[in-house]
Structures are given as structure tokens and as C-alpha cells.
Design a protein around this motif. Structure first.
Motif, mmCIF file in Angstrom:
data_model
loop_
_atom_site.group_PDB
_atom_site.id
_atom_site.type_symbol
_atom_site.label_atom_id
_atom_site.label_comp_id
_atom_site.label_asym_id
_atom_site.label_seq_id
_atom_site.Cartn_x
_atom_site.Cartn_y
_atom_site.Cartn_z
ATOM 1 N N THR A 242 0.829 -1.205 0.000
ATOM 2 C CA THR A 242 0.000 0.000 0.000
ATOM 3 C C THR A 242 0.865 1.258 0.000
ATOM 4 N N PHE B 30 -8.524 0.891 -1.872
ATOM 5 C CA PHE B 30 -7.268 1.640 -1.829
ATOM 6 C C PHE B 30 -6.246 0.721 -2.457
ATOM 7 N N PRO C 277 -3.318 1.551 -4.567
ATOM 8 C CA PRO C 277 -2.467 2.584 -5.163
ATOM 9 C C PRO C 277 -1.536 2.011 -6.226
ATOM 10 N N CYS D 261 -4.030 6.401 -4.986
ATOM 11 C CA CYS D 261 -4.964 5.548 -5.722
ATOM 12 C C CYS D 261 -5.913 6.470 -6.480
ATOM 13 N N CYS E 160 -9.936 5.429 -6.463
ATOM 14 C CA CYS E 160 -10.854 5.892 -5.412
ATOM 15 C C CYS E 160 -10.507 7.298 -4.930
ATOM 16 N N ARG F 201 -7.825 8.506 -3.328
ATOM 17 C CA ARG F 201 -7.303 8.537 -1.965
ATOM 18 C C ARG F 201 -5.783 8.485 -2.001
ATOM 19 N N ALA G 4 -4.893 6.629 5.095
ATOM 20 C CA ALA G 4 -5.352 7.024 3.761
ATOM 21 C C ALA G 4 -6.260 8.234 3.887
#
Length: 142
Positions: free
Chosen positions: A49, A95, A97, A117, A120, A122, A132
Motif C-alpha cells: 500500500t 485503496f 495505489p 490511488c 478511489c 485517496r 489514507a
């Protein structure tokens, strides 16, 4: 605007604290240069992430060597991240990314990271705001 920063050729000697007002995305982080990366290219659950793993090394899904941002591009990125209007309060379940920025010191050690990301809208910031956060079109000003 952030997308445009990802694909341009990239050197910088700034500190985010040099930017005026707004929220400071990386409090007390001095850096020398910023690199943009693409990661998590495979479909499905993301491998990472954030672009850096717990050992502060690039995650295995990060495509190397990345692109070095120019001073102007780094200023623009941090300016966008410094604007409260860049964030909104909406919640998104996804999420995943694929785009990231890493701030490095003169010795080439990572000091901060941003994971984005666009699916979405975020982002996650570390250090300072590792959770996030939602992006807002209002923060992207021409």
C-alpha cells in the motif's frame, strides 16, 4: 495535475517546511530530491500500500528506477499536498495505489512517501499522516 508530474523527467533541494501555509504533509522532513514510481501493476489485491516496506526499501512491486522530479515539479507536488482543499472527507473502500512519490535525503535514504490511488481518489502519506486520505479536485489548481 499529479498525474502529469508522474511522467515528466525528474532534482530538488527543498524542504516542505519552506512552503507557506496549509497542512504540512511531512512535518520536519528535510529532503534533497523526489522520485515518482509506478507499483502494484498486477490485478487483484495490492502487494504493497506504500512504496517503501518496513525496512525503508522499495517494495518488490515498485517499478525501478522511477523518475526524478525537477525542483519545480517537487514544489508543485508539495504545494498540492499542502492545500487543505486537496483533501475531502469522503470514504472509499478501495485503496489500490499504483502511483507513489518518495522523498530522499542527500545520501539517498528515503525520508517520506506518498501513495496514490486514482481509482478511489485517496492517498496515504508517511510520516505524519500514514492513514489514507481522500483527494479533492479543489486542491488541484491551475
Amino acid at each position: 495535475m499529479i498525474r502529469a508530474l508522474l511522467f515528466a523527467p525528474f532534482l530538488c533541494g527543498l524542504s516542505p517546511s519552506a512552503l507557506a501555509g496549509g497542512i504540512e504533509p511531512f512535518p520536519s522532513v528535510a529532503y534533497h530530491h523526489v522520485k515518482a514510481f509506478y507499483f502494484n501493476a498486477k490485478d487483484g489485491r495490492p502487494e504493497c500500500t506504500m512504496p517503501l516496506d518496513e525496512g525503508k526499501q522499495l517494495c518488490s512491486s515498485v517499478e525501478r528506477p522511477g523518475r526524478l522530479l525537477s525542483k519545480a515539479q517537487a514544489r508543485q507536488l508539495l504545494s498540492i499536498l499542502n492545500q487543505p482543499t486537496s483533501y475531502n472527507g469522503s470514504f472509499a473502500r478501495c485503496f489500490v495505489p499504483h502511483h507513489a512519490f518518495v522523498l530522499y535525503d542527500r545520501a539517498g535514504k528515503p525520508k517520506a512517501e506518498v501513495s496514490i490511488c486514482f481509482r478511489c481518489s485517496r492517498l496515504a502519506l508517511s510520516p505524519g499522516r500514514p492513514e489514507a486520505r481522500a483527494l479533492s479536485e479543489g486542491g488541484v489548481q491551475q
